[in-house]
Scaffold this motif. Structure first.
Motif, PDB file in Angstrom:
ATOM      1  N   GLY A   1       6.111  14.809   1.819  1.00  0.00           N
ATOM      2  CA  GLY A   1       5.002  13.522   1.341  1.00  0.00           C
ATOM      3  C   GLY A   1       5.374  12.808  -0.077  1.00  0.00           C
ATOM      4  N   GLN A   2       6.592  13.209  -0.236  1.00  0.00           N
ATOM      5  CA  GLN A   2       6.752  12.667  -1.851  1.00  0.00           C
ATOM      6  C   GLN A   2       7.937  11.555  -1.886  1.00  0.00           C
ATOM      7  OE1 GLN A   2       4.300  13.885  -4.098  1.00  0.00           O
ATOM      8  NE2 GLN A   2       3.208  14.850  -2.431  1.00  0.00           N
ATOM      9  N   GLY A   3       7.968  10.780  -3.061  1.00  0.00           N
ATOM     10  CA  GLY A   3       8.849  10.296  -3.254  1.00  0.00           C
ATOM     11  C   GLY A   3       9.869  10.524  -3.833  1.00  0.00           C
ATOM     12  N   LEU A   4      11.264   9.930  -4.110  1.00  0.00           N
ATOM     13  CA  LEU A   4      12.614  10.030  -5.244  1.00  0.00           C
ATOM     14  C   LEU A   4      12.382  11.235  -6.405  1.00  0.00           C
ATOM     15  CD1 LEU A   4      14.953   8.548  -3.229  1.00  0.00           C
ATOM     16  CD2 LEU A   4      14.218  10.617  -2.736  1.00  0.00           C
ATOM     17  N   GLN A   5      12.717  12.373  -6.563  1.00  0.00           N
ATOM     18  CA  GLN A   5      12.513  12.836  -8.206  1.00  0.00           C
ATOM     19  C   GLN A   5      13.865  12.513  -8.213  1.00  0.00           C
ATOM     20  OE1 GLN A   5      10.908  16.178  -9.231  1.00  0.00           O
ATOM     21  NE2 GLN A   5      10.460  15.879 -10.949  1.00  0.00           N
ATOM     22  N   LEU A   6      14.651  12.659  -9.377  1.00  0.00           N
ATOM     23  CA  LEU A   6      16.042  12.518  -9.831  1.00  0.00           C
ATOM     24  C   LEU A   6      15.796  13.948 -10.294  1.00  0.00           C
ATOM     25  CD1 LEU A   6      18.633  10.967 -10.434  1.00  0.00           C
ATOM     26  CD2 LEU A   6      18.323  10.074 -12.918  1.00  0.00           C
ATOM     27  N   LEU A   7      17.335  14.326  -9.637  1.00  0.00           N
ATOM     28  CA  LEU A   7      17.909  15.962 -10.138  1.00  0.00           C
ATOM     29  C   LEU A   7      18.252  15.562 -11.840  1.00  0.00           C
ATOM     30  CD1 LEU A   7      17.824  18.265  -7.178  1.00  0.00           C
ATOM     31  CD2 LEU A   7      15.834  18.253  -9.666  1.00  0.00           C
ATOM     32  N   LEU A   8      19.591  15.184 -11.593  1.00  0.00           N
ATOM     33  CA  LEU A   8      20.580  15.099 -12.678  1.00  0.00           C
ATOM     34  C   LEU A   8      21.673  13.560 -11.892  1.00  0.00           C
ATOM     35  CD1 LEU A   8      22.995  16.527 -10.694  1.00  0.00           C
ATOM     36  CD2 LEU A   8      22.192  18.273 -11.379  1.00  0.00           C
TER      37      LEU A   8
ATOM     38  N   PRO B   1       1.095  -1.159   0.252  1.00  0.00           N
ATOM     39  CA  PRO B   1       0.290  -0.385  -0.105  1.00  0.00           C
ATOM     40  C   PRO B   1       0.725   1.343  -0.219  1.00  0.00           C
ATOM     41  CG  PRO B   1       0.337  -0.399   2.507  1.00  0.00           C
ATOM     42  CD  PRO B   1       0.710  -1.713   1.435  1.00  0.00           C
ATOM     43  N   ARG B   2       0.140   2.539  -0.820  1.00  0.00           N
ATOM     44  CA  ARG B   2       1.248   3.815  -0.290  1.00  0.00           C
ATOM     45  C   ARG B   2       1.094   4.309   1.010  1.00  0.00           C
ATOM     46  NH1 ARG B   2       1.837   7.081  -3.822  1.00  0.00           N
ATOM     47  NH2 ARG B   2       3.504   8.312  -2.503  1.00  0.00           N
ATOM     48  N   ASN B   3       0.126   4.192   1.910  1.00  0.00           N
ATOM     49  CA  ASN B   3      -0.145   3.885   3.724  1.00  0.00           C
ATOM     50  C   ASN B   3      -0.541   3.188   4.477  1.00  0.00           C
ATOM     51  OD1 ASN B   3       1.013   7.262   3.608  1.00  0.00           O
ATOM     52  ND2 ASN B   3      -1.213   7.617   2.587  1.00  0.00           N
ATOM     53  N   ARG B   4       0.315   2.731   5.915  1.00  0.00           N
ATOM     54  CA  ARG B   4      -0.177   1.577   6.389  1.00  0.00           C
ATOM     55  C   ARG B   4       0.011   1.962   7.777  1.00  0.00           C
ATOM     56  NH1 ARG B   4      -1.046  -4.273   5.903  1.00  0.00           N
ATOM     57  NH2 ARG B   4      -1.628  -4.897   7.776  1.00  0.00           N
ATOM     58  N   ILE B   5      -1.006   2.023   8.402  1.00  0.00           N
ATOM     59  CA  ILE B   5      -0.948   1.249  10.106  1.00  0.00           C
ATOM     60  C   ILE B   5      -1.106   0.371  10.672  1.00  0.00           C
ATOM     61  CG2 ILE B   5      -1.562   2.673  12.060  1.00  0.00           C
ATOM     62  CD1 ILE B   5      -2.490   4.877  10.248  1.00  0.00           C
ATOM     63  N   THR B   6      -0.511  -0.255  11.542  1.00  0.00           N
ATOM     64  CA  THR B   6       0.071  -1.485  12.045  1.00  0.00           C
ATOM     65  C   THR B   6      -0.243  -1.239  13.385  1.00  0.00           C
ATOM     66  OG1 THR B   6      -0.178  -3.563  11.332  1.00  0.00           O
ATOM     67  CG2 THR B   6       2.278  -2.082  11.383  1.00  0.00           C
ATOM     68  N   LYS B   7      -0.409  -2.618  14.201  1.00  0.00           N
ATOM     69  CA  LYS B   7      -0.131  -2.517  15.299  1.00  0.00           C
ATOM     70  C   LYS B   7       1.653  -3.691  15.617  1.00  0.00           C
ATOM     71  CE  LYS B   7      -4.600  -2.169  17.348  1.00  0.00           C
ATOM     72  NZ  LYS B   7      -4.343  -1.089  17.839  1.00  0.00           N
ATOM     73  N   THR B   8       1.974  -3.329  17.087  1.00  0.00           N
ATOM     74  CA  THR B   8       2.795  -4.223  16.805  1.00  0.00           C
ATOM     75  C   THR B   8       3.106  -5.189  17.394  1.00  0.00           C
ATOM     76  OG1 THR B   8       3.853  -2.062  18.253  1.00  0.00           O
ATOM     77  CG2 THR B   8       4.919  -4.802  19.532  1.00  0.00           C
ATOM     78  N   GLY B   9       3.990  -6.479  16.627  1.00  0.00           N
ATOM     79  CA  GLY B   9       3.477  -8.165  17.053  1.00  0.00           C
ATOM     80  C   GLY B   9       3.102  -8.586  15.434  1.00  0.00           C
TER      81      GLY B   9
ATOM     82  N   ALA C   1       8.646   3.650   9.123  1.00  0.00           N
ATOM     83  CA  ALA C   1       9.552   4.770   7.907  1.00  0.00           C
ATOM     84  C   ALA C   1       8.907   4.555   6.547  1.00  0.00           C
ATOM     85  CB  ALA C   1      10.856   3.954   8.381  1.00  0.00           C
ATOM     86  N   LEU C   2       9.803   6.114   5.937  1.00  0.00           N
ATOM     87  CA  LEU C   2       9.171   5.594   4.404  1.00  0.00           C
ATOM     88  C   LEU C   2       9.758   4.453   4.043  1.00  0.00           C
ATOM     89  CD1 LEU C   2       7.512   6.948   2.967  1.00  0.00           C
ATOM     90  CD2 LEU C   2       9.276   8.587   2.368  1.00  0.00           C
ATOM     91  N   TYR C   3       9.418   3.217   3.478  1.00  0.00           N
ATOM     92  CA  TYR C   3       9.519   2.422   2.726  1.00  0.00           C
ATOM     93  C   TYR C   3       9.889   2.302   1.094  1.00  0.00           C
ATOM     94  CZ  TYR C   3       9.689  -0.332   6.732  1.00  0.00           C
ATOM     95  OH  TYR C   3       9.968  -0.770   8.328  1.00  0.00           O
ATOM     96  N   PHE C   4      10.895   2.510   0.516  1.00  0.00           N
ATOM     97  CA  PHE C   4      11.538   1.867  -1.111  1.00  0.00           C
ATOM     98  C   PHE C   4      11.701   1.135  -1.840  1.00  0.00           C
ATOM     99  CE2 PHE C   4      10.373   7.060  -1.818  1.00  0.00           C
ATOM    100  CZ  PHE C   4      10.319   7.359  -0.654  1.00  0.00           C
ATOM    101  N   CYS C   5      11.660   1.077  -3.310  1.00  0.00           N
ATOM    102  CA  CYS C   5      11.283  -0.081  -3.883  1.00  0.00           C
ATOM    103  C   CYS C   5      12.172   0.262  -5.005  1.00  0.00           C
ATOM    104  CB  CYS C   5      10.177  -0.805  -4.236  1.00  0.00           C
ATOM    105  SG  CYS C   5      10.896  -2.351  -5.515  1.00  0.00           S
ATOM    106  N   ALA C   6      12.754   0.241  -5.439  1.00  0.00           N
ATOM    107  CA  ALA C   6      13.620   0.560  -6.961  1.00  0.00           C
ATOM    108  C   ALA C   6      14.213  -0.264  -7.771  1.00  0.00           C
ATOM    109  CB  ALA C   6      14.973   1.442  -6.515  1.00  0.00           C
TER     110      ALA C   6
ATOM    111  N   GLY D   1      10.088   3.348  -6.504  1.00  0.00           N
ATOM    112  CA  GLY D   1       8.973   3.567  -6.265  1.00  0.00           C
ATOM    113  C   GLY D   1       8.759   4.731  -6.163  1.00  0.00           C
ATOM    114  N   PRO D   2       7.144   5.152  -5.345  1.00  0.00           N
ATOM    115  CA  PRO D   2       6.575   6.582  -4.670  1.00  0.00           C
ATOM    116  C   PRO D   2       6.691   6.209  -3.231  1.00  0.00           C
ATOM    117  CG  PRO D   2       5.083   4.250  -4.901  1.00  0.00           C
ATOM    118  CD  PRO D   2       5.530   4.614  -6.287  1.00  0.00           C
ATOM    119  N   GLY D   3       7.303   4.638  -2.616  1.00  0.00           N
ATOM    120  CA  GLY D   3       6.958   4.956  -1.009  1.00  0.00           C
ATOM    121  C   GLY D   3       6.084   4.483  -0.338  1.00  0.00           C
ATOM    122  N   THR D   4       6.213   3.641   0.604  1.00  0.00           N
ATOM    123  CA  THR D   4       4.820   3.064   1.229  1.00  0.00           C
ATOM    124  C   THR D   4       5.371   3.511   2.752  1.00  0.00           C
ATOM    125  OG1 THR D   4       4.757   1.025   0.118  1.00  0.00           O
ATOM    126  CG2 THR D   4       3.768   1.340   2.630  1.00  0.00           C
TER     127      THR D   4
END
Lengths: 114, 111
Positions: free
Chosen positions: B41-48, A8-16, A87-92, A106-109
């Motif tokens: 609130g946004q993702g990463l954008q490549l500048l250069l 998802p783009r945002n997620r709130i979950t509980k410990t465990g 945290a904010l998680y990114f896929c690449a 990606g846009p991050g979760t």
């Protein structure tokens, strides 16, 4: 459509709780990555995969696991979430054939563990 | 060890002023260097990006960066900052399989 998508783009979950973050890409790249971003720490590598059968730990893999279901899909799991995994998680993805290892993000979760 | 240092955690500039964000790297081979921007609130954008050739690289949104091998630096510049440039900026160096990111510089723009 975006080349690298995360759900998802945002997620709130509980410990465990167990939670899975998913990443899909249409770029046809073999290499995929998971990062987490924390304020003041930049992005740190959790896991990376060079192909479906090649998965490697990054610098902060403890508490995480991954699955590469196909070339296009790479999932990150938190088996038992804890608050400091908020945290904010990114896929690449990347294509080594380019010769210069540029990664596409990606846009991050945004994950919050309460 | 491979590393990227962004010495300025926060920078504040007035709109219309010039900007320079510093990035120093430690890398054993020829580095591939990148600058990304992350708006709130946004993702990463490549500048250069820099791979080889001309050491002055032009990017999007009017940004440029200069690679200086002798100083192990890749500083980001913009001659006139706009309020919309307020964001966090990350420098990164690419190894054979991963990026190494700096810790970021947060830019605040005063009207």
């Amino acid at each position: 459509d975006a080349d690298v998508t995360q759900t998802p783009r945002n997620r709130i979950t509980k410990t465990g709780k167990r939670i899975m973050l998913e990443c899909s890409q249409t770029k046809g790249h073999d290499r995929m990555y998971w990062y987490r971003q924390d304020p003041g720490l930049g992005l740190r590598l959790i896991y990376y995969s060079f192909d479906v059968k090649d998965i490697n730990k990054g610098e902060i893999s403890d508490g995480y696991s991954v699955s590469r279901q196909a070339q296009a899909k790479f999932s990150l799991s938190l088996e038992s979430a804890i608050p400091n995994q908020t945290a904010l998680y990114f896929c690449a993805t990347s294509d080594p054939g380019q010769g210069y290892y540029e990664q596409y993000f990606g846009p991050g979760t945004r994950l919050t563990v309460t | 060890a491979q590393s990227v240092t962004q010495p300025d955690i926060h920078i504040t500039v007035s709109e219309g002023a010039s900007l320079e964000l510093r990035c120093n790297y430690s890398y054993g081979a020829t580095p591939y260097l990148f600058w990304y921007v992350q708006s709130p609130g946004q993702g990463l954008q490549l500048l250069l990006k820099y791979f080889s050739g001309d050491t002055l690289v032009q990017g999007i949104k009017g940004f440029e960066a200069e690679f200086k091998r002798s100083q192990s630096s890749f500083n980001l510049r913009k001659p006139s900052v706009h309020w919309s440039d307020a964001a966090e900026y990350f420098c990164a160096v690419s190894g054979t399989y991963k990026y190494i990111f700096g810790t970021g510089t947060r830019l605040k723009v005063l009207a």
